[in-house]
Design an enzyme around this catalytic site. Structure first.
Site, PDB file in Angstrom:
ATOM      1  N   HIS A 273       0.820  -1.216   0.000  1.00 37.50           N
ATOM      2  CA  HIS A 273       0.000   0.000   0.000  1.00 37.50           C
ATOM      3  C   HIS A 273       0.852   1.264   0.000  1.00 37.50           C
ATOM      4  O   HIS A 273       0.338   2.344  -0.271  1.00 37.50           O
ATOM      5  CB  HIS A 273      -0.930   0.004   1.219  1.00 37.50           C
ATOM      6  CG  HIS A 273      -2.003  -1.046   1.132  1.00 37.50           C
ATOM      7  ND1 HIS A 273      -3.320  -0.745   0.872  1.00 37.50           N
ATOM      8  CD2 HIS A 273      -1.945  -2.395   1.232  1.00 37.50           C
ATOM      9  CE1 HIS A 273      -4.032  -1.863   0.837  1.00 37.50           C
ATOM     10  NE2 HIS A 273      -3.219  -2.878   1.053  1.00 37.50           N
TER      11      HIS A 273
ATOM     12  N   ASP B 147       3.276   9.299  -0.907  1.00 42.33           N
ATOM     13  CA  ASP B 147       2.101   8.554  -0.456  1.00 42.33           C
ATOM     14  C   ASP B 147       1.855   7.420  -1.434  1.00 42.33           C
ATOM     15  O   ASP B 147       1.919   7.627  -2.648  1.00 42.33           O
ATOM     16  CB  ASP B 147       0.879   9.482  -0.410  1.00 42.33           C
ATOM     17  CG  ASP B 147      -0.085   9.100   0.700  1.00 42.33           C
ATOM     18  OD1 ASP B 147      -0.158   7.904   1.030  1.00 42.33           O
ATOM     19  OD2 ASP B 147      -0.780  10.000   1.223  1.00 42.33           O
TER      20      ASP B 147
HETATM   21  P1  ADP Z   1      -3.141   6.546   5.042  1.00 38.94           P
HETATM   22  O1  ADP Z   1      -3.582   5.147   4.709  1.00 38.94           O
HETATM   23  O2  ADP Z   1      -1.666   6.799   4.876  1.00 38.94           O
HETATM   24  O3  ADP Z   1      -3.629   7.041   6.350  1.00 38.94           O
HETATM   25  P2  ADP Z   1      -5.056   7.391   3.001  1.00 38.94           P
HETATM   26  O4  ADP Z   1      -5.410   8.772   2.550  1.00 38.94           O
HETATM   27  O5  ADP Z   1      -4.799   6.439   1.895  1.00 38.94           O
HETATM   28  O6  ADP Z   1      -3.814   7.536   3.962  1.00 38.94           O
HETATM   29  O7  ADP Z   1      -6.215   6.805   3.899  1.00 38.94           O
HETATM   30  C1  ADP Z   1      -6.644   7.473   5.032  1.00 38.94           C
HETATM   31  C2  ADP Z   1      -8.010   6.963   5.443  1.00 38.94           C
HETATM   32  O8  ADP Z   1      -8.251   7.351   6.776  1.00 38.94           O
HETATM   33  C3  ADP Z   1      -9.131   7.540   4.580  1.00 38.94           C
HETATM   34  O9  ADP Z   1     -10.117   6.567   4.347  1.00 38.94           O
HETATM   35  C4  ADP Z   1      -9.683   8.669   5.443  1.00 38.94           C
HETATM   36  O10 ADP Z   1     -11.057   8.900   5.283  1.00 38.94           O
HETATM   37  C5  ADP Z   1      -9.403   8.172   6.845  1.00 38.94           C
HETATM   38  N1  ADP Z   1      -9.127   9.330   7.706  1.00 38.94           N
HETATM   39  C6  ADP Z   1      -8.144  10.223   7.599  1.00 38.94           C
HETATM   40  N2  ADP Z   1      -8.257  11.181   8.542  1.00 38.94           N
HETATM   41  C7  ADP Z   1      -9.349  10.899   9.252  1.00 38.94           C
HETATM   42  C8  ADP Z   1     -10.044  11.509  10.357  1.00 38.94           C
HETATM   43  N3  ADP Z   1      -9.628  12.642  10.901  1.00 38.94           N
HETATM   44  N4  ADP Z   1     -11.148  10.893  10.829  1.00 38.94           N
HETATM   45  C9  ADP Z   1     -11.586   9.745  10.276  1.00 38.94           C
HETATM   46  N5  ADP Z   1     -11.005   9.137   9.228  1.00 38.94           N
HETATM   47  C10 ADP Z   1      -9.900   9.696   8.732  1.00 38.94           C
END
Ligand code: ADP
Length: 465
Positions: free
Chosen positions: A161, A369
């Site tokens: 990922h 990312d």
């Molecule tokens: P990573 O896997 O590196 O955290 P991604 O953008 O691929 O980054 O995925 C992040 C996930 O976490 C997304 O589905 C997003 O909606 C969720 N997310 C990020 N910040 C928050 C938050 N403050 N509250 C709830 N969910 C969150």
């Protein structure tokens, strides 16, 4: 092979560090896998989330929402060496190009190997030769190799990922050859972007003498590895519906009360040094500095719940963001205006969808990312008649697919500022055109496409196993 629930399809067994058991919506990987497994049925093997003072070899088998789970406990020493240590203090920083943050401690690697072997033992015990084992992410580079060394023949695929860095960077990990041998024991390796695939292909050709057979296949000794470009998607239509749910409307009304007439610029990220948060804050400071006419007209809200806060770098990042937002608000704010709002907490998926929908600009500027699902969620949540604009880092895997976003270099503060200004001034027709292209793309290559595209790679791998 197709991946429906027909009797001829093999059972799908997912392996990942965290499972969705007990909290089906926590984080990108969990979201992706819970959607996938609920649809296909199957077994999900992972860490129970429990830590004990002494090792205890207990595996708990439970069912939830149509998915069977096999949950494995960890001891405190295992958690510290494997998870906090090797996974998050070696692999995470190096794979995100942050060699400066890596802590190369041989005890960490010993713990990493031990956990990979332990998980491989559970896979061997709880699966049959007919199953298809799909291993997720950087915690388990070595799992297939341990299975095969133990004489346990399974079809195994691995999806990474996070990014695969340039070979020059990957080689700096003292154990890189062992890790690479682990990866090459899988039949299929899936990566997020064309850049990742090019890096990995170059690494295995230069370093371990892999022979390129065609666009996807490599011969390594008598083993054939299929390397599949397989960018992860989201449930775009489902997320789009979430954005008009009751919870979404409630959250967006609450924020709208605070905003008044101001346009919302939103950032949503786990608090992580790969997300480029300080650079993003600095970019907004440049915007406020260059364009006083925007003062009082926009509000930048950054939602960033702490993650892995026990690791030193995360605590430092938190402090840095507190200081930066304080400084910027001090420099540019007024009695009736707070330029940057920074909320260190999480929100429910529906609430988040409502907040995305309210935002005129989605600011997604990671320094590195694997994919970035927030970029896709932001697009899915928009109102088609009056959509917002996505500003996206060229270093997110998503930039490969989402070319109708405003693509910027997140290190360039001026570029961030100018892109936000362009987004705020963008005419409706252009916003609609860009949004339509992006939305069609995330619907076409959604989470189901991702699963099917990955699993279809076993068709080409068939007969080699
Ligand atoms: P990573 O896997 O590196 O955290 P991604 O953008 O691929 O980054 O995925 C992040 C996930 O976490 C997304 O589905 C997003 O909606 C969720 N997310 C990020 N910040 C928050 C938050 N403050 N509250 C709830 N969910 C969150």
């Amino acid at each position: 092979m197709t991946n429906n629930n027909s009797e001829s399809s093999p059972r799908l067994v997912a392996v990942s560090n965290r499972t969705a058991y007990g909290s089906p919506r926590a984080g990108g990987l969990a979201v992706a896998l819970s959607d996938t497994l609920a649809e296909t049925g199957g077994l999900w093997i992972g860490w129970s989330g429990k830590i004990f003072d002494v090792p205890r070899r207990r595996v708990l088998n439970v069912d939830e929402d149509g998915v069977s789970f096999a949950l494995i406990d960890m001891s405190k020493a295992e958690y510290e060496g494997f998870y906090l240590g090797y996974a998050n203090s070696v692999l995470w920083p190096v794979m995100h190009n942050r060699l400066d943050l890596a802590v190369f401690d041989s005890d960490y690697f010993a713990a990493y190997k031990a956990i990979n072997r332990q998980f491989a033992d559970v896979v061997a015990a709880q699966t049959t030769q007919d199953d298809l084992i799909w291993v997720q992410d950087y915690h388990f580079f070595l799992l297939a190799k341990f299975l095969k060394d133990a004489g346990c023949n399974r079809r195994t695929g691995f999806f990474l990922h996070i990014p695969f860095p340039a070979p020059e960077v990957f080689r700096s990990i003292p154990d890189h050859l062992t890790l690479a041998a682990g990866l090459c024991a899988y039949e299929v390796v899936g990566l997020q972007s064309s850049h990742d695939c090019a890096n990995f292909a170059r690494y295995i050709q230069e370093e371990i003498g892999a022979e390129k057979l065609d666009d996807e296949r490599f011969r390594i000794g008598d083993h054939i590895l299929t390397l599949r470009l397989c960018p992860i998607g989201i449930d775009a239509e489902g997320f789009s519906l979430s954005a008009t749910s009751q919870a979404a409307n409630d959250a967006s009304r609450k924020l709208a009360r605070f905003l008044g007439e101001r346009d919302l610029v939103i950032g949503v990220d786990r608090m992580d040094y790969s997300k480029g948060l300080p650079q993003r804050f600095e970019g907004m400071a440049v915007l406020f500095d260059k364009y006083p006419d925007l003062h009082g007209k926009i509000s930048f809200t950054q939602i960033a719940p702490p993650s892995r806060s026990v690791v030193e770098e995360y605590a430092q990042l938190r402090q840095q963001l507190d200081e930066l937002s304080g400084r910027i608000n001090g420099d540019y704010g007024d009695l009736d205006w707070i330029p940057i709002r920074y909320l260190a907490r999480g929100y429910e998926r529906d609430e988040l969808a409502g907040l995305y929908r309210l935002a005129r600009v989605g600011l997604v500027t990671p320094l590195q990312d694997g994919m970035n699902l927030v970029a896709k969620e932001y697009i899915a949540a928009q109102d088609p008649d009056d959509p917002g604009v996505l500003v996206l880092s060229q270093f997110a895997g998503a930039a490969d697919q989402m070319t109708d976003a405003l693509i910027i270099n997140p290190h360039d503060r001026n570029a961030v500022a100018e892109a936000v200004r362009t987004a705020l001034n963008m005419p409706l027709a252009e916003r609609q055109r860009r949004w339509r292209a992006l939305y069609d793309g995330i619907c076409r290559q959604d989470i189901n496409w991702w699963r099917e595209h990955f699993l279809a790679a076993f068709d080409t791998a068939e007969g080699q196993y």
